[in-house]
Every structure is written in C-alpha cells, then in structure tokens.
Scaffold this motif. Structure first.
Motif, PDB file in Angstrom:
ATOM      1  N   ALA A 126      23.863  60.847 -86.663  1.00 55.12           N
ATOM      2  CA  ALA A 126      24.373  59.684 -87.380  1.00 55.12           C
ATOM      3  C   ALA A 126      24.298  59.885 -88.894  1.00 55.12           C
ATOM      4  CB  ALA A 126      23.583  58.438 -86.974  1.00 55.12           C
ATOM      5  N   HIS A 127      23.193  60.431 -89.377  1.00 57.86           N
ATOM      6  CA  HIS A 127      23.038  60.653 -90.810  1.00 57.86           C
ATOM      7  C   HIS A 127      24.105  61.618 -91.320  1.00 57.86           C
ATOM      8  CE1 HIS A 127      21.222  61.758 -94.666  1.00 57.86           C
ATOM      9  NE2 HIS A 127      20.420  60.714 -94.535  1.00 57.86           N
ATOM     10  N   ALA A 128      24.325  62.713 -90.595  1.00 57.91           N
ATOM     11  CA  ALA A 128      25.323  63.688 -91.025  1.00 57.91           C
ATOM     12  C   ALA A 128      26.730  63.102 -90.987  1.00 57.91           C
ATOM     13  CB  ALA A 128      25.250  64.938 -90.152  1.00 57.91           C
ATOM     14  N   LEU A 129      27.019  62.268 -90.004  1.00 53.15           N
ATOM     15  CA  LEU A 129      28.345  61.654 -89.914  1.00 53.15           C
ATOM     16  C   LEU A 129      28.628  60.768 -91.119  1.00 53.15           C
ATOM     17  CD1 LEU A 129      28.427  60.694 -86.136  1.00 53.15           C
ATOM     18  CD2 LEU A 129      29.813  62.449 -87.251  1.00 53.15           C
ATOM     19  N   VAL A 130      27.638  60.015 -91.540  1.00 46.24           N
ATOM     20  CA  VAL A 130      27.843  59.082 -92.652  1.00 46.24           C
ATOM     21  C   VAL A 130      27.778  59.803 -94.002  1.00 46.24           C
ATOM     22  CG1 VAL A 130      26.868  57.081 -93.867  1.00 46.24           C
ATOM     23  CG2 VAL A 130      27.016  57.093 -91.365  1.00 46.24           C
ATOM     24  N   GLY A 139      31.621  51.047-101.103  1.00 43.16           N
ATOM     25  CA  GLY A 139      32.897  50.348-101.174  1.00 43.16           C
ATOM     26  C   GLY A 139      33.938  50.845-100.199  1.00 43.16           C
ATOM     27  N   GLU A 140      33.721  52.019 -99.591  1.00 41.59           N
ATOM     28  CA  GLU A 140      34.700  52.555 -98.646  1.00 41.59           C
ATOM     29  C   GLU A 140      34.550  51.900 -97.280  1.00 41.59           C
ATOM     30  OE1 GLU A 140      35.917  56.992-100.066  1.00 41.59           O
ATOM     31  OE2 GLU A 140      34.146  56.845 -98.782  1.00 41.59           O
ATOM     32  N   SER A 141      35.594  52.043 -96.468  1.00 41.58           N
ATOM     33  CA  SER A 141      35.600  51.481 -95.120  1.00 41.58           C
ATOM     34  C   SER A 141      35.460  52.600 -94.097  1.00 41.58           C
ATOM     35  CB  SER A 141      36.893  50.705 -94.870  1.00 41.58           C
ATOM     36  OG  SER A 141      38.026  51.533 -95.116  1.00 41.58           O
ATOM     37  N   VAL A 142      34.865  52.256 -92.941  1.00 41.99           N
ATOM     38  CA  VAL A 142      34.627  53.238 -91.892  1.00 41.99           C
ATOM     39  C   VAL A 142      34.963  52.624 -90.537  1.00 41.99           C
ATOM     40  CG1 VAL A 142      32.175  52.607 -91.807  1.00 41.99           C
ATOM     41  CG2 VAL A 142      32.908  54.785 -90.840  1.00 41.99           C
ATOM     42  N   VAL A 151      24.459  56.716 -81.110  1.00 43.47           N
ATOM     43  CA  VAL A 151      24.898  57.149 -82.436  1.00 43.47           C
ATOM     44  C   VAL A 151      25.584  55.999 -83.167  1.00 43.47           C
ATOM     45  CG1 VAL A 151      26.449  58.702 -83.682  1.00 43.47           C
ATOM     46  CG2 VAL A 151      25.065  59.576 -81.794  1.00 43.47           C
ATOM     47  N   GLY A 152      26.460  55.279 -82.474  1.00 44.41           N
ATOM     48  CA  GLY A 152      27.171  54.178 -83.110  1.00 44.41           C
ATOM     49  C   GLY A 152      26.245  53.097 -83.634  1.00 44.41           C
ATOM     50  N   THR A 153      25.186  52.798 -82.892  1.00 45.65           N
ATOM     51  CA  THR A 153      24.221  51.790 -83.325  1.00 45.65           C
ATOM     52  C   THR A 153      23.589  52.172 -84.655  1.00 45.65           C
ATOM     53  OG1 THR A 153      23.716  51.067 -81.063  1.00 45.65           O
ATOM     54  CG2 THR A 153      22.035  50.669 -82.726  1.00 45.65           C
ATOM     55  N   VAL A 154      23.248  53.454 -84.816  1.00 44.55           N
ATOM     56  CA  VAL A 154      22.624  53.911 -86.060  1.00 44.55           C
ATOM     57  C   VAL A 154      23.648  54.041 -87.176  1.00 44.55           C
ATOM     58  CG1 VAL A 154      21.301  55.764 -87.141  1.00 44.55           C
ATOM     59  CG2 VAL A 154      20.777  55.070 -84.809  1.00 44.55           C
ATOM     60  N   VAL A 155      24.847  54.524 -86.862  1.00 47.99           N
ATOM     61  CA  VAL A 155      25.880  54.694 -87.884  1.00 47.99           C
ATOM     62  C   VAL A 155      26.201  53.365 -88.560  1.00 47.99           C
ATOM     63  CG1 VAL A 155      28.348  55.116 -88.206  1.00 47.99           C
ATOM     64  CG2 VAL A 155      26.942  56.807 -87.039  1.00 47.99           C
ATOM     65  N   GLY A 156      26.306  52.289 -87.782  1.00 45.64           N
ATOM     66  CA  GLY A 156      26.603  50.988 -88.369  1.00 45.64           C
ATOM     67  C   GLY A 156      25.576  50.594 -89.417  1.00 45.64           C
ATOM     68  N   GLN A 157      24.303  50.831 -89.127  1.00 41.48           N
ATOM     69  CA  GLN A 157      23.240  50.486 -90.070  1.00 41.48           C
ATOM     70  C   GLN A 157      23.258  51.397 -91.292  1.00 41.48           C
ATOM     71  OE1 GLN A 157      19.383  49.627 -87.784  1.00 41.48           O
ATOM     72  NE2 GLN A 157      20.704  50.496 -86.196  1.00 41.48           N
ATOM     73  N   LEU A 158      23.475  52.698 -91.072  1.00 40.96           N
ATOM     74  CA  LEU A 158      23.511  53.634 -92.195  1.00 40.96           C
ATOM     75  C   LEU A 158      24.687  53.353 -93.116  1.00 40.96           C
ATOM     76  CD1 LEU A 158      22.635  57.037 -90.472  1.00 40.96           C
ATOM     77  CD2 LEU A 158      21.185  55.691 -92.004  1.00 40.96           C
ATOM     78  N   ALA A 159      25.849  53.035 -92.527  1.00 39.77           N
ATOM     79  CA  ALA A 159      27.026  52.729 -93.338  1.00 39.77           C
ATOM     80  C   ALA A 159      26.780  51.476 -94.177  1.00 39.77           C
ATOM     81  CB  ALA A 159      28.251  52.551 -92.450  1.00 39.77           C
ATOM     82  N   ARG A 160      26.173  50.485 -93.566  1.00 36.17           N
ATOM     83  CA  ARG A 160      25.870  49.267 -94.312  1.00 36.17           C
ATOM     84  C   ARG A 160      24.881  49.564 -95.440  1.00 36.17           C
ATOM     85  NH1 ARG A 160      28.922  46.169 -94.943  1.00 36.17           N
ATOM     86  NH2 ARG A 160      29.318  45.695 -92.759  1.00 36.17           N
ATOM     87  N   GLY A 184      25.262  46.146 -87.888  1.00 39.00           N
ATOM     88  CA  GLY A 184      25.981  46.525 -89.088  1.00 39.00           C
ATOM     89  C   GLY A 184      27.485  46.392 -89.085  1.00 39.00           C
ATOM     90  N   TYR A 185      28.112  46.051 -87.953  1.00 44.73           N
ATOM     91  CA  TYR A 185      29.569  46.047 -87.875  1.00 44.73           C
ATOM     92  C   TYR A 185      30.154  44.694 -88.267  1.00 44.73           C
ATOM     93  CZ  TYR A 185      29.262  50.601 -85.728  1.00 44.73           C
ATOM     94  OH  TYR A 185      29.006  51.935 -85.513  1.00 44.73           O
ATOM     95  N   ASP A 186      31.196  44.742 -89.113  1.00 45.11           N
ATOM     96  CA  ASP A 186      31.894  43.527 -89.536  1.00 45.11           C
ATOM     97  C   ASP A 186      32.891  43.048 -88.487  1.00 45.11           C
ATOM     98  OD1 ASP A 186      30.832  43.362 -92.306  1.00 45.11           O
ATOM     99  OD2 ASP A 186      31.884  45.262 -92.539  1.00 45.11           O
ATOM    100  N   ARG A 187      33.663  43.977 -87.957  1.00 44.44           N
ATOM    101  CA  ARG A 187      34.660  43.677 -86.925  1.00 44.44           C
ATOM    102  C   ARG A 187      34.521  44.699 -85.814  1.00 44.44           C
ATOM    103  NH1 ARG A 187      39.619  41.500 -88.606  1.00 44.44           N
ATOM    104  NH2 ARG A 187      40.311  41.807 -86.447  1.00 44.44           N
ATOM    105  N   VAL A 188      34.649  44.235 -84.568  1.00 41.92           N
ATOM    106  CA  VAL A 188      34.534  45.124 -83.416  1.00 41.92           C
ATOM    107  C   VAL A 188      35.750  44.921 -82.529  1.00 41.92           C
ATOM    108  CG1 VAL A 188      33.125  45.840 -81.456  1.00 41.92           C
ATOM    109  CG2 VAL A 188      32.010  44.957 -83.522  1.00 41.92           C
ATOM    110  N   PHE A 189      36.458  45.995 -82.240  1.00 46.75           N
ATOM    111  CA  PHE A 189      37.663  45.954 -81.427  1.00 46.75           C
ATOM    112  C   PHE A 189      37.332  46.418 -80.014  1.00 46.75           C
ATOM    113  CE2 PHE A 189      38.945  47.324 -85.798  1.00 46.75           C
ATOM    114  CZ  PHE A 189      39.387  46.080 -86.225  1.00 46.75           C
ATOM    115  N   THR A 190      37.966  45.792 -79.029  1.00 49.93           N
ATOM    116  CA  THR A 190      37.615  46.054 -77.632  1.00 49.93           C
ATOM    117  C   THR A 190      38.738  46.717 -76.846  1.00 49.93           C
ATOM    118  OG1 THR A 190      38.298  43.813 -77.016  1.00 49.93           O
ATOM    119  CG2 THR A 190      35.977  44.137 -77.577  1.00 49.93           C
TER     120      THR A 190
END
Length: 325
Positions: A126-130, A139-142, A151-160, A184-190
């Motif tokens: 997750a750290h390397a991905l972010v 300011g960027e979007s991901v 991994v997704g659970t951690v990436v959301g927090q790291l990105a925030r 950490g996620y603003d919008r989640v698509f299903t």
C-alpha cells in the motif's frame, strides 16, 4: 509440527493438514515460532493456478508474526524469543517457518503479534502504491480497485494522510461500501464493469490522477481510460486471471499518461534491501496510528480451507488471519 500444504492444484479442498519436520534456519536465515499467519489472495492463486509455485507439494503463507526460535549463521541483529513479523515466499501456514533475515522485522513499539501479522505484505504494498510507485501529490485524486480489501483499506488511509483531493474506490458489492468509507474513501462505486462512466461524472469528465489496479484485464483498460492528463496507473496484480495485455506510446502519449507495475513478491527477491526500507517506513505509520488494518476474520490453522473459501467468495473485507500458535 503441523503445517498446511497442497499436493495438487484446485479448490480449498486440496489444502491438507499434515505433520512435518521442524525446519532449521541456514546461513542468513531465521526460524520463527509462528503465532499468526496472514491469508492473501496470492495464496488462493497459488493453490488454484500455481501462481509463483516452484514445485509441489507447496506450503502457502506470505506473512507471519511470531517469536524468533533460532538464528542461522551470520544473523546478529535479532535475538531468540524476540517478537517479529516476516515476509516469506511461501511456508507461513506452519507452526514453524524459516525466513531470510532481510525480510524479518522486529515489531515496532506498541504493535502486538495479531496486528503484526497484517503488516508484511499489505503495508509495504500500500505504501509503495501511494508513494514510491504512485507518487501521489497533495490535491490529486486517486481511484482504487478492491477498496475494501486488505491493500485497499490501507491505501484509502494513506491517500487521505497524503492530502489527496479525492479518494474514489471500487468494490464488488454494496455491503462493502461502508467499510471502504470508514477507511478514507469519499465515493465508492459498486459496478466493477461500469465504474468508468461513474468516475467521469464524479470528476466532471477530467478523470483521476492515479489509478491503482490489482484486477488486470478489462478492468485495467477501463482504469487507463479514466486517467486525467499526465495521470499514472499502477498495476499490482491480476486477480481477474485474464491474459496480460500491452500498452504502447500510441495510447499513452496523447495525454502524457504512464503505466507502471509493482510486485512486493518480486521486490523481496530482487531488492530485499529496498523492501526492508519500505517496510520500516510503512510499519511506522501503524505504530503512530496513521493507519490501521482491521482483522475481520480469524481461523485456526486447521481451518485454512475455510479462510480460503471466505476470501475467494469476495465477501470479506480487511485482513484474514490464521491463528497458529
């Protein structure tokens, strides 16, 4: 000692509990009395498809936590009895595992063994991905595929924490939305097949600056399509098991887009020193409370097949563990 291994490829039923000899560490290696072993999607692909399996029989398990049992010749920076986490190429589903010393990490202060088992694979990835591969700037979007997984659970927090302007996620079912939003996620698509149009609407047609994709195939193509000018896509898996595809300058150069790839499994083999530095940076973020990875299910070692069934059903969130010792 008790271990779980498979002698042929197939479903969870091929996982066998057997008795095996206790391994001894060789030069530069560490023997570990395993307390917890992580369950990763790569374990399922190994069992079903032979993903990174050098030969059969094979013992899955990429990350463990426990206590140092024995030190091989040349290992001087650890002590017998010390609590550690370790990254392995396989072999974690066992009461005793052997790891290369370069991929064995003393636990940060305040991190217990249960939490530690969630760290070796997920946190560096997750750290390397972010940061290292994704190079996310404030300011960027991901956009993250598998936003409710480990991994997704951690990436959301790291990105925030990195100051992302917007953090979007894709999950496989509506019941995972709340988990992703809590991390950490603003919008989640299903809709994993129709997320591209939703992303365009959410970004006013601009697209996102960074896409992180563990699925591959057509999902990766859709992710490339929603990159903003100068956007980056990082591929870190092929969970969809589709044929690999190639992308060239003709598709990337008009908007200055770029594509890269990450595999912590390969990094551990080719650049263990880089993995160690990455692990130390990412583990520190757990110790200081910046990120957390919830354990959402725990199984005894003998029930490894049930853990595989749950992870394979795509109904799980967070991290799954096996309780070993």
């Amino acid at each position: 000692m008790r271990v779980i291994e498979f002698h042929r490829y197939g479903g969870p039923e091929v996982l066998l509990g057997i008795e095996a000899e206790i391994p001894e560490p060789g030069p530069g290696q560490v023997g570990i009395d395993v307390v917890y072993a992580g369950v990763n999607f790569a374990d399922l692909k190994a069992r079903a498809e032979g993903y990174r399996v050098p030969s059969l029989p094979f013992r899955p398990g990429l990350d463990v936590s426990g206590r140092v049992r024995a030190l091989g010749p040349g290992v001087t920076d650890l002590q017998v009895g010390q609590e550690v986490a370790a990254f392995l190429p396989g072999g974690g589903y066992a009461e005793v595992a052997v790891a290369e010393a370069a991929t064995v990490f003393a636990l940060p202060r305040g991190v217990d063994l249960r939490t530690a088992a969630t760290l070796p694979t997920v946190l560096p990835t997750a750290h390397a991905l972010v940061h290292e591969a994704g190079r996310l700037r404030a300011g960027e979007s991901v956009l993250v595929q598998g936003a409710a997984g480990g991994v997704g659970t951690v990436v959301g927090q790291l990105a925030r924490a990195a100051g992302a302007g917007a953090v979007y996620g894709v999950v496989s079912s509506p019941d995972k939305v709340a988990h992703a939003q809590e991390h950490g996620y603003d919008r989640v698509f299903t809709d994993p097949s129709g997320f591209a149009e939703e992303v365009r609407r959410a970004t006013g047609g601009r697209g996102v600056d960074l896409v992180l994709d563990p699925v591959g195939g057509q999902t990766l193509r859709h992710g490339l399509d929603v990159l903003a000018p100068f956007g980056r896509l990082v591929s870190f898996g092929n969970a969809g098991s589709e044929e690999p595809w190639q992308v060239g300058a003709a598709a990337l150069s008009p908007l200055g887009r770029s594509v890269s790839a990450l595999s912590v499994l390969q990094l551990a083999h080719t650049a263990p020193g880089a993995l160690r530095e990455l692990a130390e940076r990412s583990f520190a973020l757990v110790a200081d409370g910046t990120v957390r990875l919830p354990v959402t299910a725990e199984f005894p070692l003998a029930e490894a097949a049930e853990a595989h069934r749950l992870l394979g059903s795509r109904r799980s969130t967070g991290k799954l563990l096996l309780k070993v010792g």
